[in-house]
Design an enzyme around this catalytic site. Structure first.
Site, PDB file in Angstrom:
ATOM      1  N   GLU A 211       0.858  -1.177   0.000  1.00 14.31           N
ATOM      2  CA  GLU A 211       0.000   0.000   0.000  1.00 14.31           C
ATOM      3  C   GLU A 211       0.889   1.219   0.000  1.00 14.31           C
ATOM      4  O   GLU A 211       1.723   1.388   0.902  1.00 14.31           O
ATOM      5  CB  GLU A 211      -0.935   0.003   1.207  1.00 14.31           C
ATOM      6  CG  GLU A 211      -2.249  -0.678   0.848  1.00 14.31           C
ATOM      7  CD  GLU A 211      -3.414  -0.264   1.725  1.00 14.31           C
ATOM      8  OE1 GLU A 211      -4.232  -1.132   1.998  1.00 14.31           O
ATOM      9  OE2 GLU A 211      -3.498   0.910   2.121  1.00 14.31           O
ATOM     10  N   CYS A 245      -2.215   7.894   4.413  1.00 11.72           N
ATOM     11  CA  CYS A 245      -2.197   7.590   2.977  1.00 11.72           C
ATOM     12  C   CYS A 245      -3.553   7.827   2.333  1.00 11.72           C
ATOM     13  O   CYS A 245      -3.633   8.127   1.161  1.00 11.72           O
ATOM     14  CB  CYS A 245      -1.753   6.162   2.770  1.00 11.72           C
ATOM     15  SG  CYS A 245      -2.768   5.003   3.669  1.00 11.72           S
TER      16      CYS A 245
HETATM   17  P1  NAD Z   1       9.328   5.106   2.922  1.00 14.37           P
HETATM   18  O1  NAD Z   1       8.985   4.308   1.713  1.00 14.37           O
HETATM   19  O2  NAD Z   1      10.499   5.975   2.867  1.00 14.37           O
HETATM   20  O3  NAD Z   1       9.573   4.156   4.199  1.00 14.37           O
HETATM   21  C1  NAD Z   1       8.643   3.177   4.595  1.00 14.37           C
HETATM   22  C2  NAD Z   1       9.402   2.015   5.251  1.00 14.37           C
HETATM   23  O4  NAD Z   1      10.258   1.402   4.290  1.00 14.37           O
HETATM   24  C3  NAD Z   1      10.312   2.435   6.409  1.00 14.37           C
HETATM   25  O5  NAD Z   1      10.296   1.440   7.415  1.00 14.37           O
HETATM   26  C4  NAD Z   1      11.690   2.494   5.761  1.00 14.37           C
HETATM   27  O6  NAD Z   1      12.740   2.291   6.670  1.00 14.37           O
HETATM   28  C5  NAD Z   1      11.588   1.343   4.773  1.00 14.37           C
HETATM   29  N1  NAD Z   1      12.505   1.445   3.631  1.00 14.37           N
HETATM   30  C6  NAD Z   1      12.891   2.587   2.997  1.00 14.37           C
HETATM   31  N2  NAD Z   1      13.734   2.276   1.983  1.00 14.37           N
HETATM   32  C7  NAD Z   1      13.868   0.926   1.975  1.00 14.37           C
HETATM   33  C8  NAD Z   1      14.603   0.004   1.164  1.00 14.37           C
HETATM   34  N3  NAD Z   1      15.363   0.415   0.149  1.00 14.37           N
HETATM   35  N4  NAD Z   1      14.508  -1.306   1.435  1.00 14.37           N
HETATM   36  C9  NAD Z   1      13.722  -1.748   2.436  1.00 14.37           C
HETATM   37  N5  NAD Z   1      13.019  -0.939   3.245  1.00 14.37           N
HETATM   38  C10 NAD Z   1      13.077   0.390   3.012  1.00 14.37           C
HETATM   39  O7  NAD Z   1       8.002   5.895   3.292  1.00 14.37           O
HETATM   40  P2  NAD Z   1       7.851   7.104   4.328  1.00 14.37           P
HETATM   41  O8  NAD Z   1       8.167   8.353   3.610  1.00 14.37           O
HETATM   42  O9  NAD Z   1       8.539   6.824   5.587  1.00 14.37           O
HETATM   43  O10 NAD Z   1       6.263   7.025   4.584  1.00 14.37           O
HETATM   44  C11 NAD Z   1       5.379   7.886   3.973  1.00 14.37           C
HETATM   45  C12 NAD Z   1       4.813   7.282   2.688  1.00 14.37           C
HETATM   46  O11 NAD Z   1       4.142   6.073   3.002  1.00 14.37           O
HETATM   47  C13 NAD Z   1       3.784   8.163   2.041  1.00 14.37           C
HETATM   48  O12 NAD Z   1       3.989   8.161   0.659  1.00 14.37           O
HETATM   49  C14 NAD Z   1       2.466   7.489   2.347  1.00 14.37           C
HETATM   50  O13 NAD Z   1       1.437   7.707   1.430  1.00 14.37           O
HETATM   51  C15 NAD Z   1       2.850   6.052   2.401  1.00 14.37           C
HETATM   52  N6  NAD Z   1       1.927   5.315   3.250  1.00 14.37           N
HETATM   53  C16 NAD Z   1       1.009   4.513   2.654  1.00 14.37           C
HETATM   54  C17 NAD Z   1       0.089   3.839   3.440  1.00 14.37           C
HETATM   55  C18 NAD Z   1      -0.950   2.951   2.830  1.00 14.37           C
HETATM   56  O14 NAD Z   1      -1.549   2.169   3.546  1.00 14.37           O
HETATM   57  N7  NAD Z   1      -1.173   3.056   1.532  1.00 14.37           N
HETATM   58  C19 NAD Z   1       0.120   3.960   4.818  1.00 14.37           C
HETATM   59  C20 NAD Z   1       1.074   4.776   5.377  1.00 14.37           C
HETATM   60  C21 NAD Z   1       1.992   5.460   4.588  1.00 14.37           C
END
Ligand code: NAD
Length: 470
Positions: A211, A245
């Site tokens: 998501e 989100c």
């Molecule tokens: P992000 O993608 O930077 O990080 C999310 C998670 O992924 C963190 O735990 C991070 O440490 C990990 N991560 C980052 N790079 C990685 C990699 N290369 N390999 C493995 N893991 C990795 O997202 P963010 O900026 O922290 O969160 C905000 C975003 O998340 C927004 O775009 C929001 O819309 C989205 N979001 C979506 C939902 C949903 O249910 N659709 C819910 C919450 C947040």
């Protein structure tokens, strides 16, 4: 944690999973029902913890408590039915006895963001565990404490040690090790990371669901109840300080009601109380870096000609991560926030002349996560059916679809892949095994009949079957 430590976490998880998979489903169900009670009993402490890590308002933190309790209860009662071996129609009636079994995938990797640290730590793990998997969870580095406390409560509810483990650390090392080791990957976070992980999961041929981001639209039809629409819209835009989100970042309002809607909406926004108490409507943002990004997007919009009707600036007097709830109009397509997700308390409003224009604008996005339509239900249902989004709420901002746990939740287009919630939210954590037993006669006919005669008989049977077996 170092990547090499994650490898030994997985080795322990695999051993624990082998035992856990043997436990009867009714025992797993009891654990999740106990978790439901423990989450509610410990809600004050959990809300404190979530607030301390994220700065969100108390009522936004309570939403997480409810989400986990509802998810635990929903899947606890649903798992027995979903995991039971099912008899299905076989190739030849009576002669082919076919069943479908469900087996756990093994160790599920969950990579979670910071915005809903309790929900994101537990609500995806619950169906994975009920299906007999072990779970290795990486929370965001800013919200590890909540995830660890969530795991403690699961163990207090009866989950055996090491069936679920939390691995703190950065995505680039710890997250990547999870991607390399797990048997199924559940990711919630940004579209950029989700796309990268999809490619890696594809390379390994493991199951993956994600998501991701959204730029969710809200449509106010000419026949909407304007007061209710304005109240619903402020909830939808500013809950969790917009760091959700499925929160609304674009409003398309029919010109016949636009002025009335906008003045009611602005009055409510201007009435907001900002702070961290129960009576406060909007809390702070997660970090100073995030605030800087939100502010940069708003300034860019202003530079391109957008007008600020409310907010539009940080509020350092309240705290270093408070940002004023912001309403913009006249945002041109050249402004970044016209299409980019802000993930903060910022919304822009546009007047539209027709419903068709509203639908076209709502769909003109690379995202397709959630949407909201306000109007008489019959009109709104018609509009909803034309929207390119995984969930559409009618006369509600986002909660109605999210909390309907029996319905799938997920994104179209760049907003995701796969679904959480509903039956598929548990079944995705299983591998199916089809067992088909052929009885009395082989599929290619009895040896006593010539091949030619058999094909003719089979063709007649197929024609009859088309009418009889529906
Ligand atoms: P992000 O993608 O930077 O990080 C999310 C998670 O992924 C963190 O735990 C991070 O440490 C990990 N991560 C980052 N790079 C990685 C990699 N290369 N390999 C493995 N893991 C990795 O997202 P963010 O900026 O922290 O969160 C905000 C975003 O998340 C927004 O775009 C929001 O819309 C989205 N979001 C979506 C939902 C949903 O249910 N659709 C819910 C919450 C947040």
């Amino acid at each position: 944690m170092e990547a090499s430590e994650v490898q030994s976490v997985f080795a322990r998880a695999r051993r624990a999973q082998a035992q856990w998979a043997l436990s009867p489903v009714h025992r797993r169900r009891e654990i999740m029902l106990r978790l439901h009670d423990l989450i509610l009993e410990n809600q004050v402490e959990l809300i404190d913890l979530v607030q301390a890590e994220t700065g969100k308002s108390r009522s936004s933190a309570f939403d997480e408590v409810i989400d986990v309790a509802l998810t635990a209860r929903h899947y606890a009662y649903r798992a027995g039915h979903l995991l039971r071996t099912k008899r299905v129609r076989g190739a030849l009636p009576v002669l082919t006895h076919t069943t479908v079994q469900r087996s756990p995938r093994g160790v599920v990797g969950i990579i979670a963001p910071w915005n809903y640290p309790l929900s994101m730590a537990l609500s995806d793990a619950i169906p994975a565990l009920l299906a007999g998997n072990a779970v290795v969870l990486k929370p965001d580095e800013k919200t590890t404490g909540t995830a660890v406390r969530g795991l403690e409560l699961l163990e207090e509810a009866g989950l055996p040690g090491e069936v679920m483990q939390v691995v703190p650390g950065p995505g680039s090392t710890v997250g990547q090790e999870i991607v390399a080791q797990c048997d199924y990957l559940m990711f919630t976070g940004s579209t950029a990371t989700g796309r990268k992980l999809a490619a890696q999961a594809g390379e390994r041929l493991i199951g993956y669901s994600a998501e991701l981001g959204g730029k969710n639209p809200l449509i106010v039809c000419a026949d909407a109840d304007i007061d209710k629409a304005a109240h619903g819209a402020v909830q939808a835009c500013f809950s969790n300080t917009g760091q959700l989100c499925i929160s609304i970042e674009r409003i398309y309002v029919h010109e016949a009601v636009a002025d009335r809607f906008l003045s009611r909406f602005l009055a409510l926004v201007n009435d907001f109380r900002l702070g961290h108490g129960w009576t406060d409507d909007v809390g702070s943002l997660i970090s100073a870096e995030h605030l800087a990004r939100v502010n940069e997007l708003v300034e860019d919009a202003i530079l391109h000609g957008a007008r600020v009707l409310a907010g539009g600036r940080p509020l350092p007097d309240l705290g270093r991560t408070f940002y004023a709830p912001t309403v913009l109009i006249d945002v041109p397509p050249t402004a970044r926030l016209h299409t980019e997700e802000v993930f903060g308390p910022v919304v822009y409003v546009e007047k539209v002349a027709t419903v068709d224009e509203a639908v076209a604008k709502a769909n003109d996005s690379s995202y397709g996560l959630s949407a909201s339509v306000w109007g008489r239900e019959l009109t709104a249902r018609d509009v909803a059916s034309r929207l390119e989004a995984g969930a559409v709420n009618i006369n509600d901002g986002f909660g109605a679809a999210w909390a309907s746990l029996d319905a799938p939740m997920g994104g179209w287009k760049d907003s995701g892949q796969g679904r959480r919630h509903a039956d598929e939210g548990l079944l995705k954590y299983t591998e199916s095994r089809t067992i088909a037993a052929q009885r009395l006669m082989p599929l290619n006919g009895p040896s006593l009949i010539s091949r030619e005669r058999y094909t003719s008989l089979l063709s007649t049977a197929l024609r009859l079957g088309k009418r009889v077996l529906r």
